[in-house]
Design a protein around this motif. Structure first.
Motif, mmCIF file in Angstrom:
data_model
loop_
_atom_site.group_PDB
_atom_site.id
_atom_site.type_symbol
_atom_site.label_atom_id
_atom_site.label_comp_id
_atom_site.label_asym_id
_atom_site.label_seq_id
_atom_site.Cartn_x
_atom_site.Cartn_y
_atom_site.Cartn_z
ATOM 1 N N ARG A 187 0.846 -1.192 0.000
ATOM 2 C CA ARG A 187 0.000 0.000 0.000
ATOM 3 C C ARG A 187 0.886 1.248 0.000
ATOM 4 N N ILE A 188 0.393 2.321 -0.579
ATOM 5 C CA ILE A 188 1.094 3.599 -0.527
ATOM 6 C C ILE A 188 1.158 4.081 0.920
ATOM 7 N N GLY A 189 2.321 4.533 1.333
ATOM 8 C CA GLY A 189 2.515 5.050 2.689
ATOM 9 C C GLY A 189 3.097 4.050 3.661
ATOM 10 N N GLU A 190 3.038 2.749 3.328
ATOM 11 C CA GLU A 190 3.530 1.748 4.275
ATOM 12 C C GLU A 190 5.045 1.815 4.458
ATOM 13 N N MET A 191 5.783 2.135 3.395
ATOM 14 C CA MET A 191 7.238 2.183 3.536
ATOM 15 C C MET A 191 7.670 3.270 4.500
ATOM 16 N N ASP A 192 6.941 4.376 4.536
ATOM 17 C CA ASP A 192 7.265 5.435 5.491
ATOM 18 C C ASP A 192 7.164 4.906 6.918
ATOM 19 N N ARG A 193 6.150 4.105 7.172
ATOM 20 C CA ARG A 193 5.970 3.539 8.508
ATOM 21 C C ARG A 193 7.100 2.564 8.834
ATOM 22 N N LEU A 194 7.458 1.727 7.859
ATOM 23 C CA LEU A 194 8.518 0.749 8.103
ATOM 24 C C LEU A 194 9.866 1.436 8.289
ATOM 25 N N ARG A 195 10.132 2.450 7.486
ATOM 26 C CA ARG A 195 11.410 3.172 7.618
ATOM 27 C C ARG A 195 11.526 3.823 8.990
ATOM 28 N N SER A 196 10.416 4.329 9.506
ATOM 29 C CA SER A 196 10.455 4.972 10.816
ATOM 30 C C SER A 196 10.759 3.977 11.919
ATOM 31 N N VAL A 197 10.454 2.709 11.686
ATOM 32 C CA VAL A 197 10.772 1.661 12.662
ATOM 33 C C VAL A 197 12.200 1.191 12.495
ATOM 34 N N VAL A 198 12.605 0.898 11.272
ATOM 35 C CA VAL A 198 13.883 0.227 11.009
ATOM 36 C C VAL A 198 15.065 1.182 10.993
ATOM 37 N N ARG A 199 14.908 2.359 10.427
ATOM 38 C CA ARG A 199 15.979 3.354 10.331
ATOM 39 C C ARG A 199 17.286 2.713 9.835
ATOM 40 N N SER A 218 0.974 2.173 -10.779
ATOM 41 C CA SER A 218 1.982 2.213 -11.836
ATOM 42 C C SER A 218 3.321 1.761 -11.263
ATOM 43 N N GLN A 219 4.227 1.354 -12.172
ATOM 44 C CA GLN A 219 5.566 0.977 -11.729
ATOM 45 C C GLN A 219 6.317 2.182 -11.175
ATOM 46 N N GLU A 220 6.071 3.352 -11.732
ATOM 47 C CA GLU A 220 6.724 4.561 -11.230
ATOM 48 C C GLU A 220 6.329 4.815 -9.774
ATOM 49 N N LYS A 221 5.076 4.577 -9.451
ATOM 50 C CA LYS A 221 4.620 4.759 -8.066
ATOM 51 C C LYS A 221 5.221 3.675 -7.166
ATOM 52 N N ILE A 222 5.324 2.450 -7.679
ATOM 53 C CA ILE A 222 5.973 1.380 -6.908
ATOM 54 C C ILE A 222 7.419 1.766 -6.614
ATOM 55 N N ARG A 223 8.136 2.251 -7.629
ATOM 56 C CA ARG A 223 9.526 2.663 -7.431
ATOM 57 C C ARG A 223 9.629 3.777 -6.399
ATOM 58 N N GLU A 224 8.770 4.769 -6.538
ATOM 59 C CA GLU A 224 8.787 5.880 -5.577
ATOM 60 C C GLU A 224 8.631 5.376 -4.145
ATOM 61 N N GLN A 225 7.687 4.450 -3.950
ATOM 62 C CA GLN A 225 7.424 3.944 -2.605
ATOM 63 C C GLN A 225 8.556 3.049 -2.105
ATOM 64 N N LEU A 378 1.832 -23.625 -13.462
ATOM 65 C CA LEU A 378 1.655 -22.226 -13.085
ATOM 66 C C LEU A 378 0.188 -21.913 -12.807
ATOM 67 N N GLY A 379 -0.025 -20.985 -11.875
ATOM 68 C CA GLY A 379 -1.383 -20.600 -11.507
ATOM 69 C C GLY A 379 -1.581 -19.097 -11.523
ATOM 70 N N ASP A 380 -2.768 -18.683 -11.114
ATOM 71 C CA ASP A 380 -3.120 -17.267 -11.116
ATOM 72 C C ASP A 380 -2.166 -16.448 -10.259
ATOM 73 N N MET A 381 -1.928 -15.221 -10.711
ATOM 74 C CA MET A 381 -1.187 -14.226 -9.930
ATOM 75 C C MET A 381 -2.177 -13.133 -9.524
ATOM 76 N N PHE A 382 -2.152 -12.757 -8.254
ATOM 77 C CA PHE A 382 -3.130 -11.798 -7.740
ATOM 78 C C PHE A 382 -2.523 -10.402 -7.558
ATOM 79 N N GLU A 383 -3.387 -9.439 -7.319
ATOM 80 C CA GLU A 383 -3.032 -8.058 -6.983
ATOM 81 C C GLU A 383 -2.209 -7.380 -8.077
#
Length: 479
Positions: A187-199, A218-225, A378-383
């Motif tokens: 999800r967008i915003g989750e990396m900010d939370r994880l970074r604040s924990v892990v530093r 988009s892949q650009e948004k994935i990269r940004e996050q 091979l089977g379905d890929m989700f999300e």
């Protein structure tokens, strides 16, 4: 959670201590230690700290009375009368002497606990993220570092916003000189939370794929996050062979950014790589340094994983010969080699799937030395978002030119993959099934001892059932 007390938890979370037994001295209660951080009453241990997290289908507050039969305390964001909803439940809480820590938000408190304990860890912390290869890269880094240092690493698959605080909460339990933590987001915003924990002092991004495109867009948004794992003080290692990451050269804003990969311009390189079905060997290169590396796992992607493991050891000034020797004994958690009683080789990679990881597995199958037929199951890929069928078709098109003899698919979307594969690869024998049981029955009737089969799908497809059907005992807890 060695030497962590209830008072420490109250301080970390900014909470209020509530003793259900009003006769108990709050000062004495506050000095009690807690054993572990837990969010699931099914695995709670004596003296644990239970955090009542909200969930998609239920609410952890419902389980507080059950948790307090074992736990030392519970972190909650509701008043006692909202938790103990019957008089009997309330009386039992008073008799047990339940201890609650009332906070504004249990999710924020959970992260704060993980961050508070991480801040007491005075050694280097390395984080690993990316769309594909996080766990294997984390394991390889830990293996290589382990040749010279005591290493703490993410236990199990605790890489989400729920799992990472649990992982950091255990960092002080055993002596270590470096920690390697895995970060996973959907999800967008989750990396900010994880970074604040892990530093992290050092961060690795393996690649930018299309996992969870449904939520990122988009892949650009994935990269940004993904790149938000690092701060301006972080030393960042990026995969030079991923165009999405190579585009970020000179743009990351971190203290240092280093690239690893096969690309000639990479700072840390893999050269002279030779791939086989059972493993790989290559020469690790950095400036004037040359170190031969042998791997017991197959695939070009695993050479990349090993390269960044060597690169981090190199950056930290560790013994590279010892690191390479450790990697020669690497034990994978993904792409596990199994064997049917008939002798058929089965590559078990059922933990999860994305277009990029499926392509990597098909490369392994195509590069392997096989005297019989090469099978892909091979089977379905989700999300994968609104263009999920296009992503399945993309994997099917990837079959062009590959050494694959037979394809079996299970699932609605996987049929699109199969149809494209059959068009892309002349002579491919293709069968589609609706259930895992049908696929197992077909495979058992048609696999020969000299054949090789790879098995992969998203976790929700329960492809562990297929591997268990072929190799009984391989997934006993999930079968």
């Amino acid at each position: 959670m060695k030497n962590i007390t209830i008072r420490d938890i109250v301080k970390m979370t900014g909470g209020t201590l509530i003793c259900m037994n009003e006769q108990e001295d709050e000062g004495e209660v506050a000095e009690r230690s807690v054993s572990d951080l837990c969010v699931d009453t099914r695995v709670i241990g004596e003296g644990d700290l239970f955090v009542a997290l909200p969930g998609e289908n239920t609410d952890g507050h419902r389980f507080v009375p059950k948790a307090m039969e074992t736990a030392a305390a519970a972190v909650v964001d509701r008043k006692p009368e909202e938790i103990y909803t019957s008089q009997e439940s309330l009386e039992n809480a008073k008799k047990r002497g339940d201890v609650l820590i009332l906070v504004e938000d249990t999710s924020a408190a959970h992260l704060a606990i993980g961050a508070g304990i991480r801040m007491q860890y005075e050694r280097a912390v390395i984080s690993v993220t990316g769309s594909v290869g996080k766990t294997t890269t984390r394991r390889m880094i830990s293996t290589a570092l382990g040749s010279s240092r005591e290493v703490y690493e993410t236990p199990k698959n605790f890489n989400s916003w729920i799992g990472v605080p649990i992982a950091t909460s255990r960092m002080l339990d055993e002596p270590s000189e470096v920690a390697v933590l895995e970060l996973g987001i959907d999800r967008i915003g989750e990396m900010d939370r994880l970074r604040s924990v892990v530093r992290p002092e050092i961060a690795v991004v393996t690649m930018i794929g299309t996992c969870h495109m449904e939520y990122f867009g988009s892949q650009e948004k994935i990269r940004e996050q993904k790149l938000r794992c690092a701060t301006q003080d972080t030393v960042l290692f990026l995969n030079a062979d991923d165009p999405m990451l190579w585009e970020m050269k000179g743009k990351t804003g971190t203290r240092e950014t280093w690239y690893y990969g096969f690309r000639d311009e990479a700072d840390y390189r893999a050269e002279n790589a030779e791939l086989t079905g059972d493993g790989a060997h290559f020469t690790y290169c950095h400036r004037e340094t040359r170190v031969p590396v042998e791997l017991p796992v197959a695939g070009r992607h695993n050479v990349l994983n090993a390269t960044v493991a060597m690169a981090i050891c190199d950056y930290l000034g560790l013994d590279l010969t010892a690191a390479a020797k450790a990697l020669a004994d690497f034990v994978p958690m993904r792409q596990i080699n199994r064997q049917m009683t008939s002798g058929t080789r089965v590559i078990d990679d059922v933990y999860n799937a994305s277009p990029d990881s499926m392509k990597a597995l098909l490369d392994v199958l195509s590069e392997s030395e096989v005297t019989g037929k090469r099978w892909a199951v091979l089977g379905d890929m989700f999300e994968l978002g609104s263009n999920e069928l296009e992503r399945h078709a993309e994997v099917g098109d990837f079959f062009a030119g590959k050494k694959v003899d037979c394809l079996v698919t299970v699932g609605t979307m996987a049929k699109t993959l199969g149809e494209h594969a059959a068009n892309a690869l002349s002579g491919l024998q293709y069968r589609a099934f609706d259930t895992n049981a049908e696929a197992v029955s077909f495979l058992k009737e048609n696999l020969a001892p000299e054949d090789m089969v790879v098995v992969k799908a998203s976790h929700g497809m329960h492809f562990d059932e297929i591997v268990e059907g072929l190799v009984p005992g391989s997934h006993p807890t999930e079968a």
